[in-house]
Design an enzyme around this catalytic site. Structure first.
Site, PDB file in Angstrom:
ATOM      1  N   HIS A 150       0.845  -1.213   0.000  1.00 40.37           N
ATOM      2  CA  HIS A 150       0.000   0.000   0.000  1.00 40.37           C
ATOM      3  C   HIS A 150       0.869   1.248   0.000  1.00 40.37           C
ATOM      4  O   HIS A 150       0.440   2.314  -0.399  1.00 40.37           O
ATOM      5  CB  HIS A 150      -0.963  -0.007   1.197  1.00 40.37           C
ATOM      6  CG  HIS A 150      -0.298   0.330   2.493  1.00 40.37           C
ATOM      7  ND1 HIS A 150       0.505  -0.564   3.174  1.00 40.37           N
ATOM      8  CD2 HIS A 150      -0.287   1.460   3.230  1.00 40.37           C
ATOM      9  CE1 HIS A 150       0.969   0.023   4.267  1.00 40.37           C
ATOM     10  NE2 HIS A 150       0.493   1.240   4.324  1.00 40.37           N
ATOM     11  N   LYS A 168       3.276  -1.908  12.485  1.00 41.95           N
ATOM     12  CA  LYS A 168       4.213  -1.060  13.218  1.00 41.95           C
ATOM     13  C   LYS A 168       4.412   0.277  12.493  1.00 41.95           C
ATOM     14  O   LYS A 168       4.330   1.334  13.097  1.00 41.95           O
ATOM     15  CB  LYS A 168       5.543  -1.820  13.267  1.00 41.95           C
ATOM     16  CG  LYS A 168       6.433  -1.489  14.397  1.00 41.95           C
ATOM     17  CD  LYS A 168       7.653  -2.402  14.352  1.00 41.95           C
ATOM     18  CE  LYS A 168       7.307  -3.848  14.693  1.00 41.95           C
ATOM     19  NZ  LYS A 168       8.511  -4.703  14.778  1.00 41.95           N
ATOM     20  N   LYS A 192       9.837  -8.428   5.576  1.00 38.44           N
ATOM     21  CA  LYS A 192      10.808  -9.100   6.457  1.00 38.44           C
ATOM     22  C   LYS A 192      11.578 -10.112   5.646  1.00 38.44           C
ATOM     23  O   LYS A 192      11.051 -10.668   4.671  1.00 38.44           O
ATOM     24  CB  LYS A 192      10.087  -9.822   7.597  1.00 38.44           C
ATOM     25  CG  LYS A 192      10.961 -10.061   8.798  1.00 38.44           C
ATOM     26  CD  LYS A 192      11.087  -8.794   9.609  1.00 38.44           C
ATOM     27  CE  LYS A 192      11.988  -8.949  10.802  1.00 38.44           C
ATOM     28  NZ  LYS A 192      11.935  -7.740  11.649  1.00 38.44           N
TER      29      LYS A 192
END
Ligand code: NAD
Length: 467
Positions: free
Chosen positions: A64, A93, A105
């Site tokens: 996004h 986060k 990640k």
């Protein structure tokens, strides 16, 4: 342990929070979904000439906003489920602390201590090359950083490898957590632990909340236990000790130690360097396992190692009044409910350890601006402060010493500006989630995720769905 599903745990917490938002199921499913998952296997030539296959992942949870952002983990526990969970947490986060990135990640399934430095360098460089080939790295696409098992050294190797393939102007922004000499920023190494401390400091400043826990406000005098004295755990503990808290327990790989009178952090770090562990540190009691100390009497428990540490099995035995989730996912949903029932305060990972990504954002900004924060304004500020001090001298009897001049007229350099930005972020975000907590009568984890979902949902609604 083996049937533990981290991604499912993150989504369970998400679903709880989603009930308090106005978004339809389809949009919520889109927010939750991992947008791109890369699984790679590549050969490593060991120092003795043997070939070994190395397995790695990179997950871009949410596109996004670009670039996506998230650390790279080196651990034997790395797998696809874990990487997806951690990438999702990164999205939430970033939203919570208003960092304009999607979550990502990466991970390599290795036990770092089984490899020489030269082998680790080859692994890191090849992993970077694999990411580059698949468009999973780049200052405008996906920006890795440090995580469990990686440090500035690996980030430096990543940048150097990326530079072999790309001559783009902003290449330095392809990774954060780099050494300062390679475009890193002052304060990044300490940032996650410092952020944990700043978040805790804000939490314990709330009178009502502390009263309900039977605690005084403020950090000073509080006792704490830390699990994992790595990058995050050490810096969180160091900040707590400097603010007057007493470290009574520590857990590391080789076991856990406790002392009611307090453990000297600097001396313990020296002892660990010399002996390779924490067991046997003078004037401490050695406990049976490295999870035993989590159950010790203390005000604050700081899990700063890995996920799945506070579970149904030990949640009932944990006595801390505040659980400060410095690690990602240290508390399972089931354990969370047990601890919540007891009335303790859990400060969730997706807020509390966001200091790392916040300062990574500053580093990325520095890289794409090609100028160090403070470079243009520091001396101007100092000269202005000096002028004001001289005016004060002329209208009063007060004469400032050279030392006073240097302290009072100090302009903000990179380190001061980074710390100021981090502080502002941790304080503002805590107050945002704390408000949602009371407004919806929910726990802080749910409030944090409500905050993230509201921000993400608004963005999706505004941008619409590409056909
Ligand atoms: P690190 O590798 O620097 O340190 C981890 C420490 O935990 C090591 O000292 C290790 O020996 C210890 N440890 C491992 N297993 C343990 C166990 N079972 N019991 C006790 N100690 C144990 O890693 P880090 O970067 O400090 O990351 C720790 C946690 O913080 C991870 O969950 C990571 O995802 C999270 N985190 C890190 C950052 C960052 O900037 N590094 C940012 C956000 C979140």
């Amino acid at each position: 342990m083996s049937n533990y599903k981290f991604y499912e745990q993150v989504n369970k917490a998400f679903d709880r929070a989603a009930k308090y938002t106005r978004f339809e199921k389809g949009l919520l499913d889109q927010i939750k979904a991992c947008n791109a998952v890369l699984r790679i296997a590549f050969p490593l030539e060991r120092d003795d000439g043997r070939i070994e296959v190395i397995h790695g992942w990179r997950v871009q949870h949410s596109h996004h906003k670009l670039p996506t952002k998230g650390g790279i983990r080196y651990s034997l526990s790395v797998n696809e489920d874990e990487t997806m969970a951690l990438a999702s947490l990164m999205t939430y986060k970033c939203a919570v602390v208003d960092v304009p990135f999607g979550g990502a990640k990466g991970g390599v399934k290795i036990n770092k201590s089984d490899y020489s430095d030269a082998e680790l360098e080859r692994i890191t460089r090849r992993y970077t090359f694999e990411l580059y080939k698949k468009n999973f790295i780049g200052p405008a696409m996906d920006v890795p950083a440090t995580d469990y098992g990686t440090s500035a050294r690996e980030m430096g190797w990543i940048l150097d490898t990326y530079r072999q393939f790309s001559s783009e102007l902003d290449a330095d922004g392809c990774v954060t957590g780099k050494p300062i000499s390679q475009g890193g920023i002052r304060g990044r190494t300490e940032a996650t632990g410092r952020g944990v401390f700043l978040g805790l400091e804000e939490a314990v400043s709330k009178k009502e909340s502390m009263k309900s826990l039977g605690l005084e406000t403020g950090i000073e005098g509080k006792t704490f236990v830390v699990q994992g004295l790595g990058n995050v755990g050490y810096h969180a503990a160091n900040n707590l000790v400097n603010a007057g808290a007493l470290m009574v327990g520590v857990a590391e790989m080789d076991g856990s130690i406790y002392s009611k009178k307090g453990i000297d952090l600097d001396k313990l770090m020296e002892y660990r360097k010399e002996t390779g562990g924490i067991i046997g540190f003078p004037d401490t009691i050695t406990l049976k396992s490295n999870t035993d100390v989590l159950e010790a009497q203390c005000d604050i428990l700081v899990p700063a190692a890995l996920e799945n540490q506070i579970t149904e099995k030990n949640a009932n035995k944990i006595k801390a009044k505040i659980i400060a989730e410095a690690a990602n996912g240290p508390t399972t949903t089931e354990a969370h409910d047990i601890i919540k029932k007891r009335g303790a305060l859990i400060i969730p990972d997706s807020y509390l350890n966001a200091g790392g990504v916040t300062v990574s954002y500053f580093e990325w900004l520095k890289n794409i601006q090609h100028v160090r924060f403070g470079r243009m304004g520091k001396r101007f500020e100092e000269d202005s402060f000096k002028k004001i001090l001289r005016v004060i001298e002329t209208v009063s009897d007060r004469k400032f010493t050279e030392k006073e001049f240097s302290v009072l007229a100090k302009g903000a350099g990179e380190a001061e500006l980074v710390d100021s930005g981090l502080k502002d972020t941790m304080i503002n975000s805590y107050n945002e989630i704390n408000e949602l907590r009371y407004k919806n009568n929910v726990d802080l984890r749910t409030a944090t995720l409500i905050n993230a979902i509201n921000k993400l949902g608004d963005i999706y609604e505004q941008m619409g769905i590409f056909p």
